[in-house]
Write a protein that holds these residues in place. Sequence first.
Motif, PDB file in Angstrom:
ATOM      1  N   HIS A 126      -3.416  16.267  -2.118  1.00 38.56           N
ATOM      2  CA  HIS A 126      -3.904  16.485  -0.757  1.00 38.56           C
ATOM      3  C   HIS A 126      -5.373  16.070  -0.633  1.00 38.56           C
ATOM      4  O   HIS A 126      -5.798  15.505   0.373  1.00 38.56           O
ATOM      5  CB  HIS A 126      -3.742  17.958  -0.377  1.00 38.56           C
ATOM      6  CG  HIS A 126      -4.187  18.265   1.025  1.00 38.56           C
ATOM      7  ND1 HIS A 126      -3.438  17.919   2.128  1.00 38.56           N
ATOM      8  CD2 HIS A 126      -5.317  18.874   1.499  1.00 38.56           C
ATOM      9  CE1 HIS A 126      -4.066  18.307   3.218  1.00 38.56           C
ATOM     10  NE2 HIS A 126      -5.204  18.888   2.879  1.00 38.56           N
ATOM     11  N   GLY A 127      -6.178  16.330  -1.691  1.00 35.98           N
ATOM     12  CA  GLY A 127      -7.588  15.948  -1.665  1.00 35.98           C
ATOM     13  C   GLY A 127      -7.790  14.448  -1.621  1.00 35.98           C
ATOM     14  O   GLY A 127      -8.654  13.941  -0.910  1.00 35.98           O
ATOM     15  N   TYR A 128      -6.987  13.700  -2.379  1.00 38.15           N
ATOM     16  CA  TYR A 128      -7.080  12.241  -2.363  1.00 38.15           C
ATOM     17  C   TYR A 128      -6.788  11.690  -0.972  1.00 38.15           C
ATOM     18  O   TYR A 128      -7.420  10.746  -0.506  1.00 38.15           O
ATOM     19  CB  TYR A 128      -6.102  11.629  -3.364  1.00 38.15           C
ATOM     20  CG  TYR A 128      -6.709  11.257  -4.685  1.00 38.15           C
ATOM     21  CD1 TYR A 128      -7.763  10.352  -4.749  1.00 38.15           C
ATOM     22  CD2 TYR A 128      -6.238  11.788  -5.884  1.00 38.15           C
ATOM     23  CE1 TYR A 128      -8.333   9.997  -5.958  1.00 38.15           C
ATOM     24  CE2 TYR A 128      -6.791  11.443  -7.094  1.00 38.15           C
ATOM     25  CZ  TYR A 128      -7.837  10.551  -7.134  1.00 38.15           C
ATOM     26  OH  TYR A 128      -8.405  10.206  -8.326  1.00 38.15           O
ATOM     27  N   ALA A 129      -5.824  12.288  -0.293  1.00 38.39           N
ATOM     28  CA  ALA A 129      -5.405  11.759   0.995  1.00 38.39           C
ATOM     29  C   ALA A 129      -6.319  12.171   2.137  1.00 38.39           C
ATOM     30  O   ALA A 129      -6.383  11.481   3.158  1.00 38.39           O
ATOM     31  CB  ALA A 129      -3.974  12.219   1.296  1.00 38.39           C
ATOM     32  N   THR A 130      -7.047  13.278   1.991  1.00 38.98           N
ATOM     33  CA  THR A 130      -7.806  13.797   3.132  1.00 38.98           C
ATOM     34  C   THR A 130      -9.313  13.784   2.934  1.00 38.98           C
ATOM     35  O   THR A 130     -10.060  13.784   3.912  1.00 38.98           O
ATOM     36  CB  THR A 130      -7.376  15.239   3.439  1.00 38.98           C
ATOM     37  OG1 THR A 130      -7.604  16.069   2.276  1.00 38.98           O
ATOM     38  CG2 THR A 130      -5.905  15.305   3.813  1.00 38.98           C
ATOM     39  N   LYS A 131      -9.802  13.779   1.684  1.00 38.73           N
ATOM     40  CA  LYS A 131     -11.238  13.943   1.469  1.00 38.73           C
ATOM     41  C   LYS A 131     -11.859  12.862   0.588  1.00 38.73           C
ATOM     42  O   LYS A 131     -13.024  12.528   0.752  1.00 38.73           O
ATOM     43  CB  LYS A 131     -11.519  15.306   0.824  1.00 38.73           C
ATOM     44  CG  LYS A 131     -11.083  16.499   1.669  1.00 38.73           C
ATOM     45  CD  LYS A 131     -11.354  17.804   0.940  1.00 38.73           C
ATOM     46  CE  LYS A 131     -10.878  19.000   1.764  1.00 38.73           C
ATOM     47  NZ  LYS A 131     -11.105  20.279   1.047  1.00 38.73           N
ATOM     48  N   SER A 132     -11.105  12.334  -0.349  1.00 37.59           N
ATOM     49  CA  SER A 132     -11.703  11.472  -1.367  1.00 37.59           C
ATOM     50  C   SER A 132     -12.042  10.100  -0.800  1.00 37.59           C
ATOM     51  O   SER A 132     -11.283   9.534   0.001  1.00 37.59           O
ATOM     52  CB  SER A 132     -10.755  11.314  -2.559  1.00 37.59           C
ATOM     53  OG  SER A 132     -11.329  10.460  -3.529  1.00 37.59           O
ATOM     54  N   TYR A 133     -13.184   9.571  -1.237  1.00 34.66           N
ATOM     55  CA  TYR A 133     -13.601   8.222  -0.848  1.00 34.66           C
ATOM     56  C   TYR A 133     -13.322   7.218  -1.973  1.00 34.66           C
ATOM     57  O   TYR A 133     -13.782   6.091  -1.919  1.00 34.66           O
ATOM     58  CB  TYR A 133     -15.083   8.205  -0.491  1.00 34.66           C
ATOM     59  CG  TYR A 133     -15.371   8.848   0.839  1.00 34.66           C
ATOM     60  CD1 TYR A 133     -15.415   8.099   2.012  1.00 34.66           C
ATOM     61  CD2 TYR A 133     -15.570  10.225   0.937  1.00 34.66           C
ATOM     62  CE1 TYR A 133     -15.663   8.687   3.238  1.00 34.66           C
ATOM     63  CE2 TYR A 133     -15.813  10.818   2.167  1.00 34.66           C
ATOM     64  CZ  TYR A 133     -15.862  10.048   3.309  1.00 34.66           C
ATOM     65  OH  TYR A 133     -16.100  10.644   4.533  1.00 34.66           O
ATOM     66  N   HIS A 134     -12.568   7.629  -2.965  1.00 36.13           N
ATOM     67  CA  HIS A 134     -12.227   6.716  -4.052  1.00 36.13           C
ATOM     68  C   HIS A 134     -10.852   7.096  -4.598  1.00 36.13           C
ATOM     69  O   HIS A 134     -10.343   8.186  -4.343  1.00 36.13           O
ATOM     70  CB  HIS A 134     -13.264   6.801  -5.170  1.00 36.13           C
ATOM     71  CG  HIS A 134     -13.203   8.096  -5.935  1.00 36.13           C
ATOM     72  ND1 HIS A 134     -13.861   9.227  -5.509  1.00 36.13           N
ATOM     73  CD2 HIS A 134     -12.527   8.448  -7.075  1.00 36.13           C
ATOM     74  CE1 HIS A 134     -13.622  10.213  -6.354  1.00 36.13           C
ATOM     75  NE2 HIS A 134     -12.823   9.776  -7.301  1.00 36.13           N
ATOM     76  N   VAL A 135     -10.267   6.174  -5.323  1.00 40.13           N
ATOM     77  CA  VAL A 135      -9.010   6.431  -6.022  1.00 40.13           C
ATOM     78  C   VAL A 135      -9.186   5.938  -7.455  1.00 40.13           C
ATOM     79  O   VAL A 135      -9.653   4.826  -7.698  1.00 40.13           O
ATOM     80  CB  VAL A 135      -7.822   5.732  -5.319  1.00 40.13           C
ATOM     81  CG1 VAL A 135      -8.048   4.239  -5.211  1.00 40.13           C
ATOM     82  CG2 VAL A 135      -6.527   6.035  -6.037  1.00 40.13           C
ATOM     83  N   SER A 136      -8.860   6.789  -8.412  1.00 36.59           N
ATOM     84  CA  SER A 136      -9.062   6.439  -9.825  1.00 36.59           C
ATOM     85  C   SER A 136      -7.934   5.540 -10.320  1.00 36.59           C
ATOM     86  O   SER A 136      -6.820   5.532  -9.785  1.00 36.59           O
ATOM     87  CB  SER A 136      -9.149   7.705 -10.672  1.00 36.59           C
ATOM     88  OG  SER A 136      -7.955   8.458 -10.561  1.00 36.59           O
ATOM     89  N   ILE A 137      -8.248   4.785 -11.372  1.00 38.30           N
ATOM     90  CA  ILE A 137      -7.308   3.846 -11.979  1.00 38.30           C
ATOM     91  C   ILE A 137      -7.029   4.323 -13.404  1.00 38.30           C
ATOM     92  O   ILE A 137      -7.949   4.722 -14.126  1.00 38.30           O
ATOM     93  CB  ILE A 137      -7.896   2.427 -11.997  1.00 38.30           C
ATOM     94  CG1 ILE A 137      -8.169   1.959 -10.557  1.00 38.30           C
ATOM     95  CG2 ILE A 137      -6.961   1.445 -12.696  1.00 38.30           C
ATOM     96  CD1 ILE A 137      -8.870   0.617 -10.479  1.00 38.30           C
TER      97      ILE A 137
END
Length: 216
Positions: A126-137
């Motif tokens: 939920h945090g990745y979709a609503t708050k995060s400005y990056h996505v880890s690889i």
Amino acid sequence: MAEANSYEEQRSRQMEENKRKLDELRLHKLSAAVRQASAKPTPAKLLVPRNPRLNAPIRRSGRIASLPEQPDYRPAKAQCNERAELPDPVSVYATDGERAYAISKAQELKDRLGSDHPTFIKPLSHGYATKSYHVSIPMHFIQYLPVHDETMVLVDEMNNKFDVLYSCKPDVSHRRPMLSRWRGFVAEHKLAGGDCLVFQLIERRKFKVYVVRASS
């Protein structure tokens, strides 16, 4: 005694002569005018603006002024600012079953894509979709990526393109390579917690991204 009288008479004549000369030259009137002028108060100095060009009219060429108004092709400020306000993504909390469904479907898609291009799966919290400005690889995937920070492109299933920033050296807070400035992609596809993404590296600096919805 007669000598003293003669001196006084000569002195009186000399004073009368000097007075006559002063009257002719009018020096006493001149000195009075000087004293009167010095007694007048000095007018206050006008305040000059620090930058007189601020209030000056804009100078334009007559030839340019006669041309029609030109459109402004500069990007809007909200488009240039990564942290500008974007439409809020869907605030949905997926169930464990929905998350497992999305991951299984993403794995099936990854298998169908084959091994011609490196691929990895990214489930979204939920945090990745609503708050995060990056996505880890994933760390194992870094072998396929550039060795320096570069701008990369995300291409969705409709061939829409989104520029992101690839950071190859993880910092203390993230500890993994990542793609940042991807909020435009999130907002455009209305990603929600539980959704799963399939990243396929189709070129050195380009990912094809497939979205598997938990809600489906």
